[in-house]
Design an enzyme around this catalytic site. Structure first.
Site, PDB file in Angstrom:
ATOM      1  CB  SER A 183      -0.965  -0.010   1.183  1.00  0.00           C
ATOM      2  OG  SER A 183      -1.972  -0.975   0.963  1.00  0.00           O
ATOM      3  CE1 TYR A 187       4.203   5.473  18.436  1.00  0.00           C
ATOM      4  CE2 TYR A 187       4.570   3.692  16.887  1.00  0.00           C
ATOM      5  CZ  TYR A 187       5.032   4.797  17.573  1.00  0.00           C
ATOM      6  OH  TYR A 187       6.319   5.223  17.383  1.00  0.00           O
ATOM      7  CE1 TYR A 199       7.344   1.689  14.182  1.00  0.00           C
ATOM      8  CE2 TYR A 199       9.118   1.731  15.772  1.00  0.00           C
ATOM      9  CZ  TYR A 199       8.088   2.365  15.121  1.00  0.00           C
ATOM     10  OH  TYR A 199       7.800   3.677  15.421  1.00  0.00           O
TER      11      TYR A 199
END
Ligand code: FAD
Ligand code: NAG
Ligand code: NAG
Ligand code: NAG
Ligand code: NAG
Ligand code: NAG
Length: 537
Positions: A119, A198, A479
């Site tokens: 994406s 987040y 991550y």
């Protein structure tokens, strides 16, 4: 966004599958020449959808198309994954319609090609666009429409939309609504939301996934499913367990969150001489417990062999209330009125991305690559116990030795501590004081520099062992980090091998992810180096 009437009916889908099965059975070339088979499959009339602006073959790039490299490189954000020996896909599909996604899945599977789904392309290990086995790249950036409905307090977001496009669109509709998500406007919602997401609103509103109320996904059989038809277990899995183990996310429906017309930000730095050790020690007690309207991130870096810690904050309110909160809870920082700047929420997203104050919101739509981030590597950790002053001093010394490494500490608490560990696959809730992000970035295209920098990062990560979570040493799934355990490109069907990274990313939620995977993709078509495997038959 297509209306539901333009979607292939279950019947037409079934007949497509039937036609393809016949094609497969009739075609002796399918294994000898998977490439020709793939193209024949895509050219099948079944994919001709009257509401698609172009046919799927018009959305297809191979090496014969002059713009193949341009499209491939457009969303490679880290030059570590754009080198002469980086494997390239046999084809790229940039879908303009849901039927193109269905075709990409069905035809890749039937031709025995792997499918990689991209994406925004921010994957820290390039898993969205590189594989060592022959693969097709489904590049979702073309499906990026966003519909904001202020009355309902929701946004319908196609997976190829970026955070910047989303923030901009919300702000165009309202100055008292916002999105709970991360920093960096060019991150894609397809990867970001499916991996947790987040940002500086998390103490008040949780993660992006805590605000997702519906999603549309294409499964391994080409079915388009929403929350109701996919079932609560799959809807649970894609909110933090990653999309790419389960299917292709087409769109999300997300709850908007409420913010005041003006928020307040500040950014102040302190050095050793200014008592930074005591300040950071105190911050560990204050930042996770203070009023949830306030998020104070720390950024540690070294300038001229001296440690500097910057306190970067977002406050959902005005300066006067912020100053009285700080006076009561954290007077040692010495925050003054002149450190504080009031602005609409959307401007604060630019402030956090290090744009100068006053930058127009249109900058959120700007997608140029940041030259400072040419080559990079990141890692993450979770801290559950306050680090002593002596511990902090040893960390400063290690940081000075580590030259150009940057650490960010993001406080938890508030809403993050209230949501149960099993509510979504993201397990790092109550008990976590803060998350550490480690970054190293460099500009030189040299193996020697890369190895040196990767070693610096691994060395500080090792050094931090006594201060961070243990058994497992937890890591943030968004991550991605090969160092904590990875499979070959063709993925694994071995649940115990996957548990090495799975337990770090998901803790006890890993087993439930395996169960969902076993139900929805038992043959393990959707796989990559850190995907969720199914139980073997
Ligand atoms: C500069 C920078 C800043 C960042 N800041 C934050 C932050 O503040 N908060 C945070 O939480 N994270 C942050 N991240 C991490 C980021 O959220 C992840 O890298 C995220 O996965 C990127 O999503 P993407 O769509 O851009 O990436 P991609 O590389 O396109 O995809 C990432 C993963 O998701 C899969 N995927 C992508 N789209 C789909 C889809 N439509 N369907 C199914 N699977 C899909 C890919 O296959 C891959 O496994 C940051 C990363 C960078 C580089
Ligand atoms: C790539 O080339 C083929 C063959 O010339 C053509 O049919 C197709 O439309 C091209 N793809 C795009 C996206 O232009
Ligand atoms: C808004 O909410 C109403 C009531 O729940 C619902 O019927 C309608 O479809 C929603 N509209 C959009 C655009 O989501
Ligand atoms: C630290 O803060 C001072 C005072 O606000 C500022 O002038 C300086 O540029 C900052 N230093 C860095 C490296 O950000
Ligand atoms: C906020 O963004 C607006 C709209 O782009 C811009 O005009 C204004 O100058 C910005 N304000 C601040 C304080 O950054
Ligand atoms: C996957 O790759 C590994 C290493 O490249 C290889 O040993 C193994 O046979 C492959 N497995 C399958 C199922 O292709």
């Amino acid at each position: 966004m297509a209306t539901s009437s333009s979607l292939p009916s279950p019947f037409s889908l079934l007949s497509t599958l039937l036609a393809l099965t016949i094609l497969l059975l009739q075609s002796p070339v399918s294994h000898a020449n998977p490439d020709a088979y793939f193209h024949a499959c895509l050219s099948n009339n079944r994919w001709k959808n009257p509401s698609a602006p172009v046919s799927v073959t018009g959305a297809l790039y191979t090496r014969h198309n002059s713009s193949f490299s341009y499209i491939l490189n457009l969303h490679i954000r880290n030059k570590r994954f754009n080198r002469p020996n980086t494997p390239e896909p046999i084809a790229i599909i940039t879908p303009f319609h849901e039927s193109h996604v269905q075709a990409a899945i069905i035809c890749s599977k039937a031709s025995k090609f792997q499918l990689r789904i991209r994406s925004g392309g921010h994957d820290y290990e390039g898993f969205s666009f590189i594989s060592d086995v022959p693969f097709v790249l489904l590049d979702m950036y073309t499906l990026k429409s966003i519909h904001v409905n202020i009355q309902n307090g929701t946004a319908l977001i196609e997976a190829g939309a970026t955070l910047g496009q989303l923030y901009y669109k919300v702000a165009r509709n309202s100055n008292v609504h916002a999105i709970a998500a991360g920093v960096c406007p060019s991150v894609g919602t397809g990867g970001h939301f499916s991996g947790g997401g987040y940002g500086n609103l998390m103490r008040k509103y949780g993660l992006s996934v805590d605000n997702i109320i519906d999603a549309k996904i294409v499964d391994v059989n080409g079915n388009i499913l929403d929350r109701k038809s996919m079932g609560e277990d799959l809807f649970w899995a894609i909110r933090g367990g990653g999309g790419a183990s389960f299917g292709v996310i087409l769109s999300w429906t997300m709850k908007l969150v409420e913010v005041p017309p003006l928020v307040t930000v500040f950014k102040v730095n302190r050095t050793l001489e200014q008592g930074v050790t005591d300040l950071v020690y105190k911050w560990q007690h204050v930042a996770p417990k203070i009023d949830r309207d306030l998020f104070i991130r720390l950024q540690h870096e070294v300038h001229h062999k001296r440690v500097q810690v910057t306190f970067i904050a977002e406050f959902l309110g005005r300066t006067d209330r912020l100053l009285s909160l700080m006076k009561k809870n954290f007077p040692e920082l010495g925050l003054t009125e002149s450190d504080c700047v009031e602005m609409p929420w959307v401007n604060s997203t630019l402030f956090y991305s290090e744009y100068p104050i006053g930058t127009p919101a249109e900058a959120l739509l700007f997608e140029a690559k940041d030259p400072a981030w040419s080559y990079s590597k990141s890692k993450s950790d979770y801290v559950k116990n306050v680090i002593s002053k002596k511990g902090l001093q040893s960390i400063w010394n290690k940081l000075i030795e580590s030259e150009i490494i940057i650490m960010q500490w993001s406080p938890y608490g508030g809403r993050m501590w209230e949501i149960p560990t099993s509510a979504t696959p993201f397990p790092h809730r109550a008990g976590n004081l803060f998350k550490i992000s480690y970054y190293i970035t460099w500009l030189q295209d040299e193996e020697r520099v890369a190895n040196h920098n990767l070693n610096l990062l691994r060395s500080i990560y090792k050094f931090m062992t006594p201060f961070v979570s243990k058994s497992p040493r937890e890591a943030f799934f968004n991550y991605r980090d090969r160092d904590i355990g990875a499979c070959p490109s063709n993925g694994t069907t071995n649940v115990d091998a996957a548990r090495i990274y799975g337990a770090k990313f998901f803790r006890e939620n890993f087993d439930r992810l395996v169960q969902v995977k076993t139900r929805v993709d038992p043959e393990n078509f959707f796989r990559y180096e850190q995907s969720i495997p199914p139980h073997k038959g």
